[in-house]
Motif scaffolding. Structure first.
Motif, short mmCIF file in Angstrom:
data_model
loop_
_atom_site.label_atom_id
_atom_site.label_comp_id
_atom_site.label_asym_id
_atom_site.label_seq_id
_atom_site.Cartn_x
_atom_site.Cartn_y
_atom_site.Cartn_z
N ARG A 1 5.81 50.04 66.05
CA ARG A 1 5.20 49.78 66.78
C ARG A 1 5.95 48.26 67.74
O ARG A 1 6.63 49.17 68.92
CB ARG A 1 3.67 48.90 66.97
CG ARG A 1 2.71 50.35 67.10
CD ARG A 1 1.69 49.55 66.90
NE ARG A 1 0.35 50.44 66.71
CZ ARG A 1 -1.11 50.45 66.46
NH1 ARG A 1 -1.72 49.17 66.57
NH2 ARG A 1 -1.37 51.08 66.02
N VAL B 1 8.95 49.43 70.71
CA VAL B 1 7.88 49.00 72.15
C VAL B 1 9.46 49.03 72.06
O VAL B 1 10.28 49.08 73.68
CB VAL B 1 7.52 47.66 71.71
CG1 VAL B 1 7.80 46.86 73.35
CG2 VAL B 1 6.42 48.39 71.69
N ILE C 1 3.31 49.04 60.39
CA ILE C 1 2.97 49.70 61.58
C ILE C 1 3.15 48.33 62.31
O ILE C 1 3.60 49.39 63.87
CB ILE C 1 1.47 49.96 61.60
CG1 ILE C 1 1.01 50.97 60.44
CG2 ILE C 1 0.53 50.49 62.38
CD1 ILE C 1 -0.13 51.63 60.05
#
Length: 182
Positions: A134, A138, A130
């Motif tokens: 992420r 980003v 995760i």
């Protein structure tokens, strides 16, 4: 009638005091000689034989009592050995049952520990995945934002940039899956 004539002719019925005296003297002498020479040894042999028989009977009684005692002791020892064997079997069965229970408990505990360890590992890997997704999101968002800032976009340009972004997302997911399996 015939009898009185036979008796009168016979000297058996006559009383002769000299013959009686000598018969008594002879009897006493024979009795003294027999007592001294034969009666004593015969009686001693009989007494000795009687002692041997009584000793043999006493010995047989002692041996029988001893044999009965040994038999009773042996029966007691056999009963004790059987009791001890039964007790040992009961203890061995109880020990084996206890060992089996301990082994089962230990196996369950180890399985539970392995399960918890695997769950922690899965949770850690999931959290890492995760975090990577992420970070990639980003990075992609920053790439898109930097490209958007550098260019003035019209509708066609915006659509092309979104398609590039969508094509980049599956390749990023496959890269994360590759990192997880490693």
């Amino acid at each position: 009638m015939f009898l009185p004539s036979v008796l009168a002719a016979s000297s058996f019925v006559e009383v002769r005091p000299g013959l009686i005296f000598w018969t008594i003297v002879t009897f006493v002498l024979v009795m003294v000689v027999l007592r001294a020479k034969a009666w004593g040894p015969i009686l001693s042999l009989v007494e000795e034989r009687e002692k041997q028989i009584s000793n043999a009977i006493e010995s047989a009684k002692r041996e029988r009592a001893e044999a009965e005692k040994l038999l009773a002791d042996q029966k007691t020892a056999i009963a004790e050995a059987r009791r001890e064997a039964a007790e040992m079997m009961r203890r061995n069965t109880a020990d084996m049952e206890k060992f089996r229970d301990e082994l089962m408990a230990k196996s369950r505990k180890e399985a539970e520990e392995l399960k918890l360890s695997a769950r922690r590992e899965i949770d850690d890997q999931k959290a890492k995945a995760i975090a990577e997704v992420r970070a990639m999101a980003v990075d992609l968002a920053m790439d898109v934002a930097s490209k958007l800032m550098n260019e003035r976009m019209d509708d066609a340009k915006h659509r092309q940039l979104a398609e590039q972004f969508v094509q980049g997302v599956p390749s990023a997911t496959s890269a994360t899956a590759t990192r997880r399996s490693a």
